[in-house]
Write a protein that holds these residues in place. Structure first.
Motif, mmCIF file in Angstrom:
data_model
loop_
_atom_site.group_PDB
_atom_site.id
_atom_site.type_symbol
_atom_site.label_atom_id
_atom_site.label_comp_id
_atom_site.label_asym_id
_atom_site.label_seq_id
_atom_site.Cartn_x
_atom_site.Cartn_y
_atom_site.Cartn_z
ATOM 1 N N ASN A 218 -5.549 74.773 -57.973
ATOM 2 C CA ASN A 218 -4.627 74.010 -58.817
ATOM 3 C C ASN A 218 -5.190 73.821 -60.224
ATOM 4 O OD1 ASN A 218 -2.371 73.677 -57.169
ATOM 5 N ND2 ASN A 218 -3.291 71.937 -56.119
ATOM 6 N N LYS A 219 -6.507 73.619 -60.337
ATOM 7 C CA LYS A 219 -7.130 73.513 -61.661
ATOM 8 C C LYS A 219 -6.986 74.827 -62.411
ATOM 9 C CE LYS A 219 -10.425 69.925 -60.505
ATOM 10 N NZ LYS A 219 -11.833 69.592 -60.275
ATOM 11 N N ASN B 66 -1.141 78.070 -66.601
ATOM 12 C CA ASN B 66 0.112 77.553 -67.157
ATOM 13 C C ASN B 66 -0.021 77.250 -68.651
ATOM 14 O OD1 ASN B 66 1.599 77.764 -64.798
ATOM 15 N ND2 ASN B 66 1.074 75.699 -64.130
ATOM 16 N N TYR B 67 -1.172 76.704 -69.046
ATOM 17 C CA TYR B 67 -1.440 76.455 -70.455
ATOM 18 C C TYR B 67 -1.364 77.764 -71.239
ATOM 19 C CZ TYR B 67 -4.124 75.621 -74.701
ATOM 20 O OH TYR B 67 -4.535 75.568 -76.002
ATOM 21 N N GLU C 61 -3.454 75.180 -63.679
ATOM 22 C CA GLU C 61 -3.200 74.414 -64.902
ATOM 23 C C GLU C 61 -3.606 75.222 -66.127
ATOM 24 O OE1 GLU C 61 -5.026 70.522 -64.852
ATOM 25 O OE2 GLU C 61 -4.223 70.108 -62.847
ATOM 26 N N HIS C 62 -4.762 75.855 -66.050
ATOM 27 C CA HIS C 62 -5.232 76.666 -67.174
ATOM 28 C C HIS C 62 -4.308 77.868 -67.400
ATOM 29 C CE1 HIS C 62 -8.244 77.801 -70.108
ATOM 30 N NE2 HIS C 62 -8.105 79.057 -69.699
#
Length: 141
Positions: free
Chosen positions: A101-102, A108-109, A105-106
């Motif tokens: 998940n971390k 998706n950024y 996030e990256h």
């Protein structure tokens, strides 16, 4: 219902050689054989294959899967041990999910960043906006 090894392979998405391997390693208990010595699988075998795939595909080591199978064959006296094994595995899987998940996030950024860059047809303004204290060399156009 009875299934040949080919049918079981098709249903489970595995190869016949993988099913044979699972059996030879003691991961797949109670495979029956017909009079002609051909293996056949029933619903309970297919359920075991689903359990094995779940554990294997969530990175439980083969040795632990074997331990789980052996404990299961020993009956209710091993319920707490099996629960303990599965709880530990769930903890490991959750850690991996949190890690992924971390990373997501990256990713998706980066998707958002490159989407905006594509809309602007340049990264220059985005870099200035995000990193205003950095020195940039202007490129000649």
């Amino acid at each position: 219902m009875k299934y040949s090894i080919q049918e079981a392979a098709r249903i489970t998405g595995l190869t016949a050689s993988t099913l044979r391997y699972y059996e030879s390693e003691g991961l797949l208990p109670n495979i029956k054989r017909a009079e002609n010595r051909h293996r056949y699988y029933d619903e309970s075998n297919l359920e075991w294959i689903a359990v094995i795939n779940c554990l294997k595909n969530t990175n439980m080591p083969i040795e632990q899967i074997k331990e789980f199978v052996v404990l299961n064959s020993q009956g209710d006296g091993t319920l707490y041990k099996r629960l303990e094994l599965i709880l530990k595995h769930r903890e490991n899987v959750q850690k991996k999910i949190d890690e992924l998940n971390k990373y997501m996030e990256h990713i998706n950024y980066k998707v958002d960043y490159f989407t905006m860059a594509c809309e602007l047809e340049t990264e220059k303004e985005l870099k200035k906006e995000r990193y205003p204290n950095h020195f940039y060399i202007e490129e000649d156009e």
